[in-house]
Every structure is written in C-alpha cells, then in structure tokens.
Design a protein around this motif. Sequence first.
Motif, PDB file in Angstrom:
ATOM      1  N   LEU A   1       0.825  -1.209   0.000  1.00 55.13           N
ATOM      2  CA  LEU A   1       0.000   0.000   0.000  1.00 55.13           C
ATOM      3  C   LEU A   1       0.858   1.258   0.000  1.00 55.13           C
ATOM      4  O   LEU A   1       0.588   2.205  -0.750  1.00 55.13           O
ATOM      5  CB  LEU A   1      -0.922  -0.009   1.219  1.00 55.13           C
ATOM      6  N   ALA A   2       1.904   1.270   0.826  1.00 56.12           N
ATOM      7  CA  ALA A   2       2.773   2.449   0.896  1.00 56.12           C
ATOM      8  C   ALA A   2       3.449   2.709  -0.447  1.00 56.12           C
ATOM      9  O   ALA A   2       3.529   3.861  -0.911  1.00 56.12           O
ATOM     10  CB  ALA A   2       3.814   2.264   1.994  1.00 56.12           C
ATOM     11  N   ALA A   3       3.915   1.650  -1.104  1.00 54.91           N
ATOM     12  CA  ALA A   3       4.564   1.816  -2.411  1.00 54.91           C
ATOM     13  C   ALA A   3       3.572   2.328  -3.443  1.00 54.91           C
ATOM     14  O   ALA A   3       3.897   3.189  -4.278  1.00 54.91           O
ATOM     15  CB  ALA A   3       5.168   0.489  -2.858  1.00 54.91           C
ATOM     16  N   ALA A   4       2.331   1.812  -3.405  1.00 48.74           N
ATOM     17  CA  ALA A   4       1.315   2.252  -4.360  1.00 48.74           C
ATOM     18  C   ALA A   4       0.975   3.722  -4.156  1.00 48.74           C
ATOM     19  O   ALA A   4       0.837   4.484  -5.129  1.00 48.74           O
ATOM     20  CB  ALA A   4       0.061   1.389  -4.216  1.00 48.74           C
ATOM     21  N   ARG A   5       0.832   4.140  -2.919  1.00 44.32           N
ATOM     22  CA  ARG A   5       0.512   5.543  -2.647  1.00 44.32           C
ATOM     23  C   ARG A   5       1.629   6.468  -3.118  1.00 44.32           C
ATOM     24  O   ARG A   5       1.362   7.558  -3.649  1.00 44.32           O
ATOM     25  CB  ARG A   5       0.251   5.726  -1.155  1.00 44.32           C
ATOM     26  N   ARG A   6       2.882   6.053  -2.941  1.00 43.09           N
ATOM     27  CA  ARG A   6       4.009   6.872  -3.402  1.00 43.09           C
ATOM     28  C   ARG A   6       3.972   7.039  -4.916  1.00 43.09           C
ATOM     29  O   ARG A   6       4.215   8.138  -5.432  1.00 43.09           O
ATOM     30  CB  ARG A   6       5.336   6.246  -2.972  1.00 43.09           C
ATOM     31  N   ARG A   7       3.661   5.975  -5.626  1.00 42.80           N
ATOM     32  CA  ARG A   7       3.659   6.040  -7.088  1.00 42.80           C
ATOM     33  C   ARG A   7       2.520   6.930  -7.596  1.00 42.80           C
ATOM     34  O   ARG A   7       2.718   7.728  -8.523  1.00 42.80           O
ATOM     35  CB  ARG A   7       3.551   4.626  -7.662  1.00 42.80           C
TER      36      ARG A   7
ATOM     37  N   THR B   1       3.428  10.520  -6.847  1.00 40.51           N
ATOM     38  CA  THR B   1       4.455  11.000  -7.773  1.00 40.51           C
ATOM     39  C   THR B   1       3.831  11.390  -9.109  1.00 40.51           C
ATOM     40  O   THR B   1       4.150  12.450  -9.678  1.00 40.51           O
ATOM     41  CB  THR B   1       5.515   9.911  -7.994  1.00 40.51           C
ATOM     42  N   ALA B   2       2.930  10.547  -9.619  1.00 44.19           N
ATOM     43  CA  ALA B   2       2.287  10.842 -10.897  1.00 44.19           C
ATOM     44  C   ALA B   2       1.465  12.125 -10.812  1.00 44.19           C
ATOM     45  O   ALA B   2       1.515  12.974 -11.717  1.00 44.19           O
ATOM     46  CB  ALA B   2       1.397   9.673 -11.323  1.00 44.19           C
ATOM     47  N   LEU B   3       0.718  12.297  -9.727  1.00 39.55           N
ATOM     48  CA  LEU B   3      -0.139  13.474  -9.593  1.00 39.55           C
ATOM     49  C   LEU B   3       0.673  14.746  -9.385  1.00 39.55           C
ATOM     50  O   LEU B   3       0.387  15.789  -9.982  1.00 39.55           O
ATOM     51  CB  LEU B   3      -1.105  13.274  -8.419  1.00 39.55           C
ATOM     52  N   CYS B   4       1.680  14.668  -8.531  1.00 35.28           N
ATOM     53  CA  CYS B   4       2.446  15.878  -8.185  1.00 35.28           C
ATOM     54  C   CYS B   4       3.422  16.296  -9.279  1.00 35.28           C
ATOM     55  O   CYS B   4       3.740  17.482  -9.406  1.00 35.28           O
ATOM     56  CB  CYS B   4       3.191  15.652  -6.874  1.00 35.28           C
ATOM     57  N   CYS B   5       3.890  15.337 -10.061  1.00 41.41           N
ATOM     58  CA  CYS B   5       4.891  15.642 -11.083  1.00 41.41           C
ATOM     59  C   CYS B   5       4.303  15.683 -12.494  1.00 41.41           C
ATOM     60  O   CYS B   5       5.052  15.836 -13.468  1.00 41.41           O
ATOM     61  CB  CYS B   5       6.023  14.619 -11.023  1.00 41.41           C
ATOM     62  N   GLY B   6       2.987  15.503 -12.591  1.00 36.35           N
ATOM     63  CA  GLY B   6       2.362  15.562 -13.906  1.00 36.35           C
ATOM     64  C   GLY B   6       2.784  14.443 -14.819  1.00 36.35           C
ATOM     65  O   GLY B   6       2.993  14.650 -16.022  1.00 36.35           O
TER      66      GLY B   6
END
Length: 227
Positions: free
Chosen positions: A70-76, A79-84
Amino acid sequence: MPRPRHCRYVSATPCVNYFKPRGIPLTELEEVCLSVEGLEALRLADMEGLTAIEAARRMRVSRHIFGRTLAAARRRVATALCCGQALRIEGGTYAVRTGEGAADIPKENTMQKIAISSEGPTLDDAVDPRFGRAGGFVVVELPDMTVSYIDNGASQTMSMGAGIETAERMARAGVEVVLSGFVGPKAFEALQAAGIKVCQNVDGGSVRQAVERFCKGELPFADAPNK
C-alpha cells in the motif's frame, strides 16, 4: 539468490490501465508504473475502507506485506499526480481470486511470520514453555519455511516486565503469531496491542512439531491469557 515473492490475490484485473494528464502529448510524458496488486491495495484500503488486517486477508498476505504494498502504491500515485506524469497499471506478482467469497479464508492461513519460544535456535530444539523468559524464539516465515532466530536472553535477567519486553521484541521483528506455553496477562495484553495472535499451551515437543500443528489448524488462537 533473492527470496521468491508471495503471490498477492486481487479481485480482478484492471479495466483501465493508463491515465495521463490532459493536454500533454504522450511523447512528452514520463510514466510511473503501478503494479496490479498495488492498485488492489489502494482499492481495499482507500475505496472500501478496510483495515490493514481485513485487506491483508483479502489479498492473502501478511499485514506487513500489505502495508508495504500500500505504501509503495501511494508513493507512485502521488508521484504521478504531483509531477504531472502518466500512470501505467501493469505487472506485479498476483493472481485473480475466483470469487469474492474465496477471499474469506481462515485468518490462520494468511499468517506469514510465526515465532515459537524455544530452548535453542533450530526447528529440532524443544519448545520453551515460557514466553517472557524464554531463551529465544525460532521465527518461521510461511509458506517457504525460512528460519531465523531471536535471542531473548536480555529478558531472562529482568526482575520485572520480562513479558512486556519480549512482546515488544516480537513486534519489532514483525512477528504475526506467537506459539508458546504460558503467556501471562501483561504479556498477552502487549501482544494484543501489537496485533500479534497467540497460541498457548504449546509445549512438550519440538519447534518443528509446533509449526506442523499450527499449519494443520490444530492450535487455536487464544482470546485471554493463561489462567
């Protein structure tokens, strides 16, 4: 050689496996890859609102493996949302459940890491009937039977609080189930607070025999300390 990964069970393969920011051509996008089991962990925790223990049962893994997934999924996703960046959903180590009812398996079968109070460091040593003042614990990770050992000598010399200290040692090691003989009230409470299950009155045989009995479902989980 790396250890094989435990299979994670998911309800279904994703019907949509790609998301991208609006207005940015694919040729200019960087991608983040989210595994299928990562998506399942997000669905169970953040959409269905299940606890870590409930979600781990659905995926048939330990709660620690679920937490890492879950933690790895949330990070990914973050990352996609914050970095476009674009988000691709694919890959992983998973199998599809044949039905939602198949997820309601006994909790015992989802346990991956068990600790047995022991008089020595091997599977063939005798079970130590004490919990708090056991000499050590043989730790077995199921289903591949990986064995390690936790020395508990420091707790043996304590005048008070040995059971609580030992329970904390189990929690730090990521243990999910303890097999032992006698577990006192304070130690039992500390184990419960850490989310660790307890099988009591396990003595009179080897560590290996205790593990075999656990795997056969012959050792019930205790709901109270020994009397």
